[in-house]
Design a protein around this motif. Structure first.
Motif, PDB file in Angstrom:
ATOM      1  N   ILE A  49       2.844   1.018  -0.921  1.00 17.83           N
ATOM      2  CA  ILE A  49       2.591   1.091  -2.356  1.00 17.83           C
ATOM      3  C   ILE A  49       2.807   2.529  -2.797  1.00 17.83           C
ATOM      4  N   ARG A  50       3.576   2.687  -3.831  1.00 22.05           N
ATOM      5  CA  ARG A  50       3.904   4.025  -4.307  1.00 22.05           C
ATOM      6  C   ARG A  50       2.795   4.538  -5.220  1.00 22.05           C
ATOM      7  N   SER A  51       2.777   5.833  -5.401  1.00 24.84           N
ATOM      8  CA  SER A  51       1.676   6.446  -6.145  1.00 24.84           C
ATOM      9  C   SER A  51       1.642   6.008  -7.611  1.00 24.84           C
ATOM     10  N   ASN A  52       2.768   5.521  -8.128  1.00 28.41           N
ATOM     11  CA  ASN A  52       2.782   5.088  -9.533  1.00 28.41           C
ATOM     12  C   ASN A  52       2.558   3.574  -9.670  1.00 28.41           C
ATOM     13  N   GLU A  53       2.227   2.937  -8.565  1.00 24.87           N
ATOM     14  CA  GLU A  53       1.924   1.505  -8.583  1.00 24.87           C
ATOM     15  C   GLU A  53       0.430   1.310  -8.449  1.00 24.87           C
ATOM     16  N   ARG A  54      -0.064   0.228  -8.974  1.00 20.96           N
ATOM     17  CA  ARG A  54      -1.499  -0.039  -8.912  1.00 20.96           C
ATOM     18  C   ARG A  54      -1.829  -1.229  -8.018  1.00 20.96           C
ATOM     19  N   GLU A  55      -0.878  -2.136  -7.915  1.00 18.78           N
ATOM     20  CA  GLU A  55      -1.138  -3.334  -7.116  1.00 18.78           C
ATOM     21  C   GLU A  55       0.182  -3.858  -6.572  1.00 18.78           C
ATOM     22  N   LYS A  56       0.089  -4.409  -5.376  1.00 13.84           N
ATOM     23  CA  LYS A  56       1.285  -4.971  -4.769  1.00 13.84           C
ATOM     24  C   LYS A  56       0.894  -6.162  -3.900  1.00 13.84           C
ATOM     25  N   HIS A  57       1.761  -7.162  -3.872  1.00 14.08           N
ATOM     26  CA  HIS A  57       1.488  -8.367  -3.091  1.00 14.08           C
ATOM     27  C   HIS A  57       2.604  -8.574  -2.084  1.00 14.08           C
ATOM     28  N   SER A  58       2.219  -9.112  -0.942  1.00 16.32           N
ATOM     29  CA  SER A  58       3.205  -9.537   0.045  1.00 16.32           C
ATOM     30  C   SER A  58       2.594 -10.671   0.847  1.00 16.32           C
ATOM     31  N   GLY A  59       3.019 -11.875   0.543  1.00 18.35           N
ATOM     32  CA  GLY A  59       2.440 -13.028   1.228  1.00 18.35           C
ATOM     33  C   GLY A  59       0.950 -13.125   0.989  1.00 18.35           C
ATOM     34  N   ARG A  60       0.185 -13.124   2.074  1.00 16.58           N
ATOM     35  CA  ARG A  60      -1.279 -13.208   1.954  1.00 16.58           C
ATOM     36  C   ARG A  60      -1.926 -11.834   1.776  1.00 16.58           C
ATOM     37  N   LEU A  61      -1.123 -10.812   1.651  1.00 17.91           N
ATOM     38  CA  LEU A  61      -1.644  -9.452   1.509  1.00 17.91           C
ATOM     39  C   LEU A  61      -1.616  -9.006   0.054  1.00 17.91           C
ATOM     40  N   ARG A  62      -2.695  -8.350  -0.319  1.00 20.69           N
ATOM     41  CA  ARG A  62      -2.747  -7.748  -1.645  1.00 20.69           C
ATOM     42  C   ARG A  62      -3.294  -6.337  -1.484  1.00 20.69           C
ATOM     43  N   VAL A  63      -2.541  -5.371  -1.970  1.00 23.97           N
ATOM     44  CA  VAL A  63      -2.945  -3.973  -1.872  1.00 23.97           C
ATOM     45  C   VAL A  63      -3.143  -3.419  -3.267  1.00 23.97           C
ATOM     46  N   THR A  64      -4.209  -2.677  -3.439  1.00 24.55           N
ATOM     47  CA  THR A  64      -4.427  -1.959  -4.694  1.00 24.55           C
ATOM     48  C   THR A  64      -4.491  -0.469  -4.402  1.00 24.55           C
ATOM     49  N   LEU A  65      -4.166   0.300  -5.401  1.00 21.83           N
ATOM     50  CA  LEU A  65      -4.200   1.753  -5.268  1.00 21.83           C
ATOM     51  C   LEU A  65      -4.806   2.348  -6.526  1.00 21.83           C
ATOM     52  N   ASP A  66      -5.806   3.169  -6.352  1.00 23.28           N
ATOM     53  CA  ASP A  66      -6.439   3.877  -7.462  1.00 23.28           C
ATOM     54  C   ASP A  66      -6.314   5.367  -7.167  1.00 23.28           C
ATOM     55  N   THR A  67      -5.316   5.993  -7.748  1.00 26.40           N
ATOM     56  CA  THR A  67      -5.071   7.403  -7.441  1.00 26.40           C
ATOM     57  C   THR A  67      -6.149   8.303  -8.036  1.00 26.40           C
TER      58      THR A  67
END
Lengths: 111, 112
Positions: A49-67
């Motif tokens: 997940i890049r620093s300008n992204e807040r959320e990303k999904h891949s299959g059963r995975l969900r990643v969030t980022l709060d810079t």
């Protein structure tokens, strides 16, 4: 120290449940990545997940980022026994591309 | 496409001996990294090659560690003489761009 820290250090859940792991870091980053390590094996890249992204999904995975909080979370939905592994977050800084890893979260999914 | 390979998978040596770890990156990846994880602690960066040149060796713990990448292909990491605190898992990674690093299975080093 610039490395990330995962929370919790260990997590045990039943198959089918969701697993959430958190990662905090200390410096400004380009990207944050999550890796999985099965026992005795190498690190497998899960998601970036890049620093300008807040959320990303891949299959059963969900990643969030709060810079603003310098934190990320990894959610694994509908967990399976095969998800049992250690999970690491890794960050790279604005300069240089070495990775800084946290201590990892050990996930056990009970069948 | 073959992944990153490391040899040996496990090495057990006595304190004071020498050990050489090898890493073969993915073909075409100019960037090669060494990391290690000491028992129970985080994975830490050791150094970064771009082709045969050391781009960043700020993570090398001391002069008992010597890394080489002759010809810009495979790399070796020599520990001489090994100390007890060198025990851990040594990972190698390679990357085309630097943003996504592909890791090898690691070499588990045990120093007795």
């Amino acid at each position: 120290s610039q490395q990330g820290e995962e929370d919790p250090q260990a997590l045990s859940i039943q198959e089918g449940e969701n697993a959430t792991m958190n990662c905090s870091y200390k410096t400004s980053i380009n990207n944050l990545q999550w890796y999985r390590q099965n026992s005795g094996r190498g690190l497998v890249h899960l998601i970036l997940i890049r620093s300008n992204e807040r959320e990303k999904h891949s299959g059963r995975l969900r990643v969030t980022l709060d810079t603003s909080k310098k934190s990320s979370s990894l959610l694994i939905t509908a967990s399976r026994a095969a998800d049992t592994a250690s999970y690491f977050c890794a960050t790279d800084q604005l300069t240089g591309n070495q990775f800084y890893f946290g201590t990892g979260t050990s996930l056990t999914v009970i069948p | 496409e073959a992944g990153v390979t490391q040899f040996p998978s496990h090495s057990v040596i006595e304190k004071g001996q020498t050990v050489t770890l090898r890493c073969d990156p993915i073909s075409g990846h100019d960037n090669l990294y060494w990391y290690r994880r000491v028992m129970g602690k985080e994975i830490k960066f050791l150094l970064h090659f771009v082709k045969e040149s050391k781009q960043d060796e700020s993570g090398m713990p001391n002069n008992r560690f010597l890394a080489e990448r002759t010809g810009g292909t495979y790399s070796t990491l020599k520990v001489q003489p090994a100390e007890l605190e060198d025990s851990g898992v040594y990972f190698c990674a390679s990357s085309r761009s630097g943003y996504e690093q592909f890791f090898g299975p690691g070499t588990r080093l045990t120093v007795l």
